[in-house]
Design a protein around this motif. Structure first.
Motif, short mmCIF file in Angstrom:
data_model
loop_
_atom_site.label_atom_id
_atom_site.label_comp_id
_atom_site.label_asym_id
_atom_site.label_seq_id
_atom_site.Cartn_x
_atom_site.Cartn_y
_atom_site.Cartn_z
N UNK A 100 -33.79 -47.04 -61.49
CA UNK A 100 -32.70 -46.79 -62.43
C UNK A 100 -31.32 -46.78 -61.76
N UNK A 101 -31.27 -46.33 -60.51
CA UNK A 101 -29.97 -46.22 -59.83
C UNK A 101 -29.75 -47.28 -58.76
N UNK A 102 -30.63 -48.28 -58.70
CA UNK A 102 -30.46 -49.37 -57.75
C UNK A 102 -29.44 -50.36 -58.29
N UNK A 103 -28.37 -50.64 -57.57
CA UNK A 103 -27.38 -51.59 -58.07
C UNK A 103 -27.73 -53.04 -57.73
N UNK A 104 -27.36 -53.94 -58.61
CA UNK A 104 -27.41 -55.38 -58.33
C UNK A 104 -26.11 -55.74 -57.63
N UNK A 105 -26.21 -56.35 -56.47
CA UNK A 105 -25.01 -56.61 -55.68
C UNK A 105 -24.52 -58.05 -55.80
N UNK A 106 -25.16 -58.85 -56.66
CA UNK A 106 -24.74 -60.23 -56.87
C UNK A 106 -23.51 -60.25 -57.78
N UNK A 107 -22.36 -60.59 -57.20
CA UNK A 107 -21.10 -60.55 -57.96
C UNK A 107 -21.10 -61.55 -59.11
N UNK A 108 -21.81 -62.67 -58.94
CA UNK A 108 -21.84 -63.68 -60.00
C UNK A 108 -22.57 -63.15 -61.23
N UNK A 109 -23.68 -62.42 -61.01
CA UNK A 109 -24.42 -61.84 -62.13
C UNK A 109 -23.54 -60.85 -62.88
N UNK A 110 -22.87 -59.99 -62.16
CA UNK A 110 -22.04 -58.98 -62.80
C UNK A 110 -20.88 -59.62 -63.55
N UNK A 111 -20.33 -60.69 -63.00
CA UNK A 111 -19.22 -61.38 -63.66
C UNK A 111 -19.67 -62.03 -64.95
N UNK A 112 -20.88 -62.59 -64.98
CA UNK A 112 -21.40 -63.22 -66.19
C UNK A 112 -21.61 -62.18 -67.30
N UNK A 113 -22.15 -61.03 -66.92
CA UNK A 113 -22.33 -59.98 -67.93
C UNK A 113 -20.98 -59.52 -68.46
N UNK A 114 -20.04 -59.30 -67.57
CA UNK A 114 -18.71 -58.85 -67.98
C UNK A 114 -18.04 -59.85 -68.90
N UNK A 115 -18.28 -61.14 -68.65
CA UNK A 115 -17.64 -62.19 -69.45
C UNK A 115 -18.25 -62.32 -70.84
N UNK A 116 -19.53 -62.03 -70.98
CA UNK A 116 -20.21 -62.34 -72.25
C UNK A 116 -20.69 -61.12 -73.04
N UNK A 123 -25.11 -52.83 -71.46
CA UNK A 123 -25.61 -53.71 -70.41
C UNK A 123 -24.62 -53.92 -69.28
N UNK A 124 -23.41 -53.37 -69.39
CA UNK A 124 -22.42 -53.51 -68.33
C UNK A 124 -22.80 -52.66 -67.12
N UNK A 125 -22.36 -53.10 -65.95
CA UNK A 125 -22.55 -52.30 -64.75
C UNK A 125 -23.64 -52.82 -63.83
N UNK A 126 -23.51 -52.50 -62.57
CA UNK A 126 -24.42 -53.02 -61.54
C UNK A 126 -25.83 -52.45 -61.65
N UNK A 127 -26.00 -51.30 -62.31
CA UNK A 127 -27.33 -50.71 -62.44
C UNK A 127 -27.97 -50.98 -63.81
N UNK A 128 -27.36 -51.82 -64.61
CA UNK A 128 -27.89 -52.08 -65.95
C UNK A 128 -29.20 -52.85 -65.88
N UNK A 129 -30.00 -52.69 -66.93
CA UNK A 129 -31.25 -53.43 -67.01
C UNK A 129 -31.04 -54.93 -67.03
#
Length: 429
Positions: A100-116, A123-129
């Motif tokens: 639950x508290x493990x972050x995804x560190x791939x900046x491209x993944x986080x940018x895609x979520x933020x954009x869409x 679903x926002x944030x590095x620890x989101x499902x």
């Protein structure tokens, strides 16, 4: 083994950060048996799904040994929100799960979520499902990417492609339309790798023959869609009407309230879980027990509380924090603590902190109402602060609604309540 086989029971299972708990509950919400086990008893690796299952088997076995197994009609499971793993069609884990508290560190993944992702999505944030699902979808042979509770429930049904609306929320599920929204594909996520989603408390399937034999259960037992550990803890208290609230007075202050409509306020970190025909909305402040612990130990708090008159006010109007920054009910990363002047009396200082945290709690519920929740109807309290009678009187003075006892603080009891809902829907109770 005891119990009348004709008296129906359901079982709720909670898998938390340190272990598993299980309870058996009757149709009147009475807990009649319980069991528990620690993950550490099996391995130091809390990310190993086999360890989760060992802990669940142990806790469940303790419950089943205390009742007549033929009484069991339904089972539901909750898990830690945002803990995910990729699996094959037969449920075999294909990678180390992300907790639950493990972050995804791939900046491209986080940018895609933020954009869409819409602003109000959880679903926002590095620890989101969703971030974790995007990271896992390239795993060879992946059949589905599912949540911890989904995987454990699959051991009872043989189905590893079903989730519930609460666990799926941080993976991008839209609880209003009750669908995986179209924007998820725009992030690059393959929708076919996401599980089917059912409302929490809905029947999923009958128990598999293999699981029924393994646990000595009837093949008529129904497996019910579960929830997250946080939602289960709320349900365990017995709160079940719009306006019913639960305050968690732990290290931090968390407030949650049932509402007849969804509340989304991302600027406060506020979103809503759908439970039946109601919505569970809540927020977390940075105030709470952490402030008390910075100035007093438990023995001092108990001794000083005896010298506090909760009937009147100090007039000091503290906003207790241990460092700059607040998130709810005020969203201000630069907000500074307000804890001066300090009285000469330690008892008066403690009273002012109690009042200050109670004031934040009252403001939090006012914020929920301003965002569209029903009026505050009642408060149940969990956490260490619930045990301090003086603090409770101060809180009740600032929030003059009924302060009700909690039915249980066990998340497994909340999940058992969902199992009851599902059992009634399936007609097995």
């Amino acid at each position: 083994m005891t119990g009348d086989a004709k008296k129906p029971l359901v079982i709720g299972i909670d898998i938390g950060t340190s272990g598993a708990r299980a309870v058996a509950m009757d149709a009147a919400f009475n807990v009649v048996a319980s069991g528990s086990s620690k993950l550490a008893d099996f391995s130091a690796d809390h990310r190993d799904p086999a360890v989760w299952w060992q802990a669940v088997q142990t806790a469940l076995g303790q419950v089943l040994d205390a009742i007549n197994r033929r009484q069991v009609r339904a089972i539901a499971i909750d898990g830690t929100s945002g803990t995910m793993l990729p699996v094959s069609a037969d449920g075999a884990p294909l990678a180390v799960p992300m907790m639950y508290n493990d972050p995804v560190e791939d900046a491209d993944i986080l940018a895609l979520i933020k954009a869409h992702a819409p602003t109000e999505s959880a679903a926002h944030g590095a620890t989101s499902g969703l971030a974790k699902a995007l990271a896992f979808q390239a795993v060879p042979g992946v059949f589905r990417i599912i949540h911890q509770a989904d995987w454990l429930a699959g051991h009872f049904t043989g189905l590893y492609d079903v989730s519930d609306e609460n666990n799926a929320l941080k993976t991008g599920y839209d609880p209003v339309s009750r669908t995986w929204p179209d924007w998820i594909a725009a992030t690059g996520m393959r929708p076919d790798l996401l599980p089917d989603v059912l409302p929490a408390g809905s029947p999923v399937a009958g128990i598999s023959g293999e699981a029924a034999d393994a646990f000595g259960l009837s093949d008529e037992v129904v497996i019910v869609a579960g929830t997250t550990d946080g939602c289960a803890s709320f349900l365990a208290t017995g709160a079940d009407q719009p306006g019913d609230a639960v305050s968690a007075l732990g290290t931090t202050l968390t407030v949650k309230m049932l509402s007849g409509r969804p509340l989304f306020a991302p600027e406060y970190g506020l979103y809503s879980h759908r439970i039946g025909d109601m919505w569970l909305a809540g927020g977390a402040s940075n105030t709470g027990g952490v402030v008390l612990a910075a100035h007093f130990d438990n023995a001092q708090i108990a001794a000083l509380s005896a010298d506090i008159d909760p009937a009147d006010d100090t007039g000091l109007h503290y906003y207790p924090l241990v460092r700059d920054g607040e998130r709810f009910p005020v969203n201000d990363p630069a907000m500074k603590p307000r804890m001066t002047p300090r009285p000469d009396s330690d008892a008066m200082f403690l009273k002012a902190i109690f009042e200050g945290i109670a004031g934040v709690e009252a403001l939090a519920y006012e914020r929920l109402v301003s965002l569209g929740s029903p009026p505050l109807r009642s408060i149940r309290t969990v956490g260490g602060g619930a045990k301090n009678a003086v603090w409770t009187q101060i809180r009740n003075r600032k929030m003059p609604v009924p302060f009700l006892p909690v039915a249980s603080e066990e998340a497994a009891a909340g999940t058992a309540r969902l199992a009851l809902t599902g059992a009634k829907s399936a007609g097995v109770i």
